[in-house]
Design an enzyme around this catalytic site. Structure first.
Site: not given
Lengths: 347, 347, 347, 347
Positions: D149-150
């Site tokens: 996940g960024c």
């Protein structure tokens, strides 16, 4: 006296802007707000910036909920207002912010919109020419008003003075507009997503297909043109609001720069909401953010033989909601500028 | 072989973009970077996004620091490159990103820039016409190249095919550009402050005063025009990079839409970095962000009698640094596309 | 009665916003506007969005030009207002939008600003606690008012209720703010250029160096803290206006979520310009653009043991110019909300 | 050797970015691109910036179309990749850019996502700690990789060094992120419309509900924490790409500023794509736009007793697509940085 008001489409951008402006209007009292999918919610859930309306709840849009008010603003999708309006009393002042009642020509309507044509109402740009006078003449005491298309009125205000004065060639008009996405409403379309708009400039309706073209031509005919043609290209740019229209036209041979400037000066002398800037000055859109003001700058390009007219307008105010309220003021005999800001919110 | 490279003006936007692109170029090795007020600092202090250059320190810009390289890129303020270039060896490939060597006409130079005219160099837009061929013919083996003005090359690429094919009227050209502020460099000017640019569209150089006008006219003369005139208006919009040029021209009477499209198709057939989009498609600037690509969309507006040409260019790449490197590749006999990205960074 | 008003620093962002708001204030009449480098110009040349002031010309800022008005707003660079204010009559209501008269502590002043300390004036955030009451108590009948720092007042409004109610740990406060560049004024600094701000988020004054920190601590002491400490980080983001402050604090052990919400509800019950949103709702900055409204959303994160408080404020209005006028209203015995918009301009 | 590649979700932002990066990768050849609603269209219709892929047409996403490639990138909505991946050969290198295979804990999965838990794959942030080494140890020769996940990877990279070195309190972590809307994909949601995002900062998932929280906690446990808690608040700001994470943590008593800096220096010494900036320097997101680089700045706030860590990441590159390709390089035994840009596209 205080006029009771209903606003339909109150969950959208145009409806929200009508409400924002009416909050400062001393003669109007908003009693009813209606919407479609968000009916039943508090208005402030859809419009969290409108803190003065925490007492209002959105109702369903229908002839019943809108009936019984002195003034009804319709901020509905194109095609939806004709039927609703037909059910409202003739004594009610109805202002339609949609396109349904803007065009006089059934042929234009059929070509650019299609479907049933509902006829044309008084056109809500008071400063534009109409015959020997201005649109004010028809707006006065009218009970049916069509608020303008935001791009159309911006371009019409830019070019009408030159047409009326006979200094520009009606067959050689070009307008390119930098426009913010709020003009397209809250539509869930991929090209309106922030990721697409941020950092980009994106043209649309290129090549003569935009629906505001016949509306511009109609306004230029009111100014004296016979069969005006215009190349019109809007470009979406990353600002929420605003229209910066760059319009140009070939000068009629022999016209002097002084004659050109005089044409626009004469047209807007004494106007509060349409102002010509001094020689060498040009507006930017943030000058008019939130204001009912159209600012116009003008230059003659001798080498190109064209006049270049720059107009800055807030599409939601002078382009829509402000024009609607200004026109309503006229129709009701109020002072034309009542409740309408002339100063922008900048930076 | 590997060519040694010096980049002056390396602390600015154009210089930074040259360096960013050169980092992926297999045949060039950046040995020297120079600047003015930030000389003595690490390059990465001025250009924190250029992480591959942490080993370089900015030197003073002078003939001495730039001498002894195979290739020198000048990204200096207008007026500064003429003197520097004069001191560099004739064998050195010099690419000037400033305006000093773009215009052939001393009269145009005097009218739009003033000061000493340093003559004109090979013009760094390979795809533009020149006599019977393209600018490539002069670029090949040249050792002096003028990179184009970003607005000028964008408009020239938009209109030259129609001029060469004889389908548009050279006296009725209109271009309006939405441009990002990076084209103005890191200049500390009030109208370039973020607070002024955000949420606004702001025209400048209205009415025929922009310095890129004679450069456009020169390119159109190369395409076959005799005395072209153009109305040219740039509008600053809130995106760091990018030019979206909307150009239009009256069609020569009798021209068909098919002939119009054929003119542009023929001009750019086989070009990697100038691409005509299919009928009905138009580019936006984010399609070319960071890329050396000019995308062009075209529509014929029969009602207005005009062709509308939309061009999207990254002002710092195809408009400046990419054009410079593409031209350097040609001059050195390398494959023209070496080290140059064709894909944009989007969204 | 109508109060005569002078506004110094009228060419800047804070000065411009004071003027924009005063245009709708029924009790104030702007007679004099002053500036430094643009003195002698029409006001509207510096503030083209303020169309209602076309009759005013900027004068030099001096005690002479400011004297003889009932109310003087000082919107000058930090350090400039002390000397000017000292020359104005004690009967004149002076509101300083700079930092010069905000801090009570000479030690804090020396540590964060340096130079001469001019003492502290009544603090222009009426809703903040002061001893058993609010700042209103000191503002009433005051003739010297210090408008707040925009970041400082936003954070103080976010955290003071928890401090006063004893539900949060004064030693474990963290605030991170997304802020627009207009808070920095029209300064010509490289990091404020549009090309730098667009498409980027940029922190500054990281690690406890920001000058608003002692101002926050002072406000929290007024709320009951003894030696509060706060980690405070502002981040410039690409919006012209607005502060979105995300503040959090460790809960005092044993505190329930209901007690937490009650603390903020009690603090702002009945306040027009500081509003707590219902559970689950949080503000965004466009909700308050152009408005004198602070919107606050609150959540208890049980897992992290913290309360998270989101506050949205327009830095130029509730953060500066609106706070100044609201405070002036109080000092003069006018209705506190006179002339101040509660609705935002959105989208 | 050249590896054949298929990319699913190729019409979206993550898929598009994978393709953009792969265009410059010498060892990968994209043979198949798949999508859902735009299957059948040319890739370039959905991704007009990817001019090097004009030869590819989008196919339906299915196990059949994806089979037979050496490498498959899944850029599908959460919940969609588990089933597809299960049908692909164990020899195929599969990189999932969705959340389906990130979390080891079924409890976390149930609490934050719900539905079937598909187990966890090697975690695609090579620089993060894992036991005594880094995630590289598990990535090597893996054939199943979960891209991060960024937001989660940005925060984990910010705080893990302090956890591993034992200098920060794992129970007092706070992260506030300024994030661009592209992290949310092309979803047609009202709050992602440009009109809503422009000119505004908008928090979401306030109070401990964001799905990236358990992913951060997992990474911190790999770094040595036992039960870390974090207050995590993302704020949407008007930039298409980028994450600027401001994280802070209470220092373990007695820790010196030098020890703090040493912790982060040791963690990332020699890393190409995670770089600690010198004392006093902090990154902005435009420094890493388009690059696979995480830049970290660090300050100790003695007064607040906290370390403040600023991290800038491009959510689509180092946050997603770049992390995926970097991890694939490791899994296949290629040089880790192959095909990955370290320089940002700025301004």
């Amino acid at each position: 006296m205080t006029y009771s008001v209903a606003v339909s489409g109150a969950s959208g951008y145009a409806g929200g802007e009508i409400l924002r402006l009416l909050a400062d209007h001393p003669d109007f009292e908003v009693r009813t707000v209606t919407a479609h999918s968000s009916a039943g919610q508090p208005l402030v859930a859809a419009q969290p910036h409108l803190r003065s309306y925490t007492h209002l709840t959105l109702k369903e849009t229908s002839a019943e909920t809108l009936a019984g008010h002195d003034v009804v603003f319709l901020a509905l999708p194109h095609g939806a207002s004709g039927a609703v309006a037909a059910e409202l009393s003739e004594d009610t002042l109805v202002i339609d912010c949609g396109a349904d009642h803007r065009l006089e020509s059934p042929v234009d309507w059929a070509a650019f919109y299609g479907g049933e044509h509902h006829g044309s109402w008084a056109y809500g740009v008071p400063e534009l020419p109409r015959l020997q006078g201005t649109q004010r003449d028809r707006l006065a005491k009218s009970r049916r008003i069509a608020a303008p298309g935001c791009n159309a009125s911006t371009v019409a205000l830019s070019l009408a003075p030159g047409i009326r004065a006979g200094v520009i060639d009606e067959h050689d008009l070009v307008s390119v507009l930098a426009v913010g996405p709020s003009g397209a409403g809250k539509s869930l379309k991929p090209h309106l997503l922030a990721s697409e708009i941020l950092g980009s400039a994106n043209p649309y309706a290129v090549g003569g297909t935009h629906r505001h073209i016949p509306e511009i031509q109609q306004a230029l005919r009111w100014a004296g043109a016979s069969e005006p043609t215009i190349s019109f290209t809007p470009v979406l740019v990353p600002m929420a609001r605003g229209i910066l229209a760059t319009s140009s036209a070939k000068l009629v041979p022999g016209t002097t720069a002084a004659q050109v400037r005089a044409a626009w000066e004469d047209a807007y002398a004494g106007e509060r909401f349409v102002q010509l800037l001094p020689e060498g000055e040009f507006p930017k859109t943030s000058d008019v953010t939130g204001a009912n003001t159209a600012l116009i700058g003008l230059a003659v390009d001798e080498a190109a033989g064209r006049v270049v007219v720059i107009a800055a307008v807030d599409n939601l105010v002078k382009g829509t909601a402000g024009a609607a309220i200004q026109s309503a003021n006229i129709a009701l005999g109020l002072a034309e500028s009542t409740g309408l800001p002339v100063n922008g919110v900048a930076p």
